[in-house]
Design a protein around this motif. Structure first.
Motif, short mmCIF file in Angstrom:
data_model
loop_
_atom_site.label_atom_id
_atom_site.label_comp_id
_atom_site.label_asym_id
_atom_site.label_seq_id
_atom_site.Cartn_x
_atom_site.Cartn_y
_atom_site.Cartn_z
N UNK A 22 0.84 -1.19 0.00
CA UNK A 22 0.00 0.00 0.00
C UNK A 22 0.88 1.24 0.00
N UNK A 23 0.72 2.08 -1.01
CA UNK A 23 1.51 3.30 -1.14
C UNK A 23 0.76 4.43 -0.44
N UNK A 24 1.05 4.62 0.84
CA UNK A 24 0.30 5.59 1.64
C UNK A 24 0.53 7.03 1.17
N UNK A 31 -0.26 -1.62 -4.76
CA UNK A 31 0.69 -2.07 -5.77
C UNK A 31 0.85 -3.59 -5.65
N UNK A 32 0.22 -4.35 -6.55
CA UNK A 32 0.34 -5.81 -6.47
C UNK A 32 1.74 -6.27 -6.84
N UNK A 33 2.21 -7.33 -6.17
CA UNK A 33 3.55 -7.85 -6.44
C UNK A 33 3.47 -9.27 -6.99
N UNK A 34 2.95 -10.21 -6.20
CA UNK A 34 2.81 -11.61 -6.63
C UNK A 34 1.44 -12.13 -6.24
N UNK A 35 1.00 -13.16 -6.94
CA UNK A 35 -0.28 -13.81 -6.64
C UNK A 35 -0.17 -15.29 -6.98
N UNK A 36 -0.87 -16.10 -6.19
CA UNK A 36 -0.93 -17.56 -6.43
C UNK A 36 0.45 -18.22 -6.47
N UNK A 37 1.35 -17.76 -5.60
CA UNK A 37 2.66 -18.39 -5.51
C UNK A 37 2.49 -19.78 -4.89
N UNK A 38 3.04 -20.80 -5.55
CA UNK A 38 2.89 -22.16 -5.05
C UNK A 38 4.10 -23.00 -5.44
#
Length: 243
Positions: A22-24, A31-38
């Motif tokens: 979160x860019x306060x 700001x999304x970085x990674x998703x569904x890391x497995x």
């Protein structure tokens, strides 16, 4: 769980992990970085996190170590005492500290040493914290520093004034001195010359042969090729790419 099963079962299991910042100062911009890391990590494996700069490799390492909270998913770490998988992602601070004490060691890219503490004490401290007598811990620390070609005249000095390569050798010795079953490495050879890079490659191979599971980032191609058993392309998990 029997000892034989523990020796072959996954030591780390990451599932459905997502992270954003979160860019306060930008009105709460997400700001999304990674998703569904497995992925799973087994004894004797060296899994290298691959992909371009900024894709989320360091964020994954920091989530696995508990430095970054996750937005979703689980990070299951095998507890060496019970043999059970413990979710670091949802664990309280005590759980995270216990897992670091017994299960996960971490060599960061930069040494963050306590001021006025000597290099040899910085390296020996993880053993002392585990109940090893200080004299024995200091001998083992000295042996590692000698192997990494740090001049003995520096052993009793605080690393704050050391060169980048000298600091990194202290950092590596500190991370390698214990027998944690999981070892996280964030560009450990980035500041090293060829001779010390080869020493670290040999040390990594010894850890793998002993059954340590290693997860790391290595931008140095010769090092990566020498030690990787598998490369995980983090681009597949990039939330920015998917956005």
């Amino acid at each position: 769980m029997t000892a034989a099963l523990i020796s072959t079962a996954a030591l780390l299991r990451v599932s459905g992990v997502a992270k954003s910042f979160t860019m306060h100062l930008r009105g709460g911009l997400e700001l999304p970085v990674v998703a569904n890391v497995a992925f799973d990590l087994h004894p004797g494996e060296c899994v290298v996190l691959g992909g371009p700069s900024g894709v989320g490799k360091s964020s994954i390492l920091r989530m696995v170590y508990g430095n970054y909270a996750v937005d979703a998913g689980t990070i299951l770490v095998r507890d060496v005492t019970s043999g059970k998988m413990v979710d670091l992602a949802t664990g309280d601070p005590r759980t995270v500290l216990d897992l670091r004490h017994a299960s996960i060691a971490y060599v960061s890219q930069f040494l963050r040493a306590v001021p006025r503490v000597s290099a040899i004490d910085v390296v020996a401290e993880p053993l002392v914290a585990r109940g090893i007598p200080r004299e024995q811990a200091t001998r083992r620390a000295a042996a590692l520093l000698e192997r990494l070609n740090l001049p003995s005249a520096l052993f009793g000095l605080p690393p704050a004034t050391f060169s980048g390569g000298e600091k990194q050798r202290v950092n590596i010795a500190r991370g390698f001195i214990t027998d944690h079953p999981i070892l996280l490495l964030d560009e450990p050879t980035a500041s090293l010359d060829a001779t010390n890079r080869d020493v670290v490659v040999a040390m990594i191979r010894e850890k793998l042969a002993a059954g340590t599971a290693i997860l790391g980032i290595f931008h140095d191609s010769p090092v990566r090729e020498a030690i990787a058993t598998r490369t995980l392309d983090v681009t597949a998990f990039s939330a920015r790419e998917a956005a």
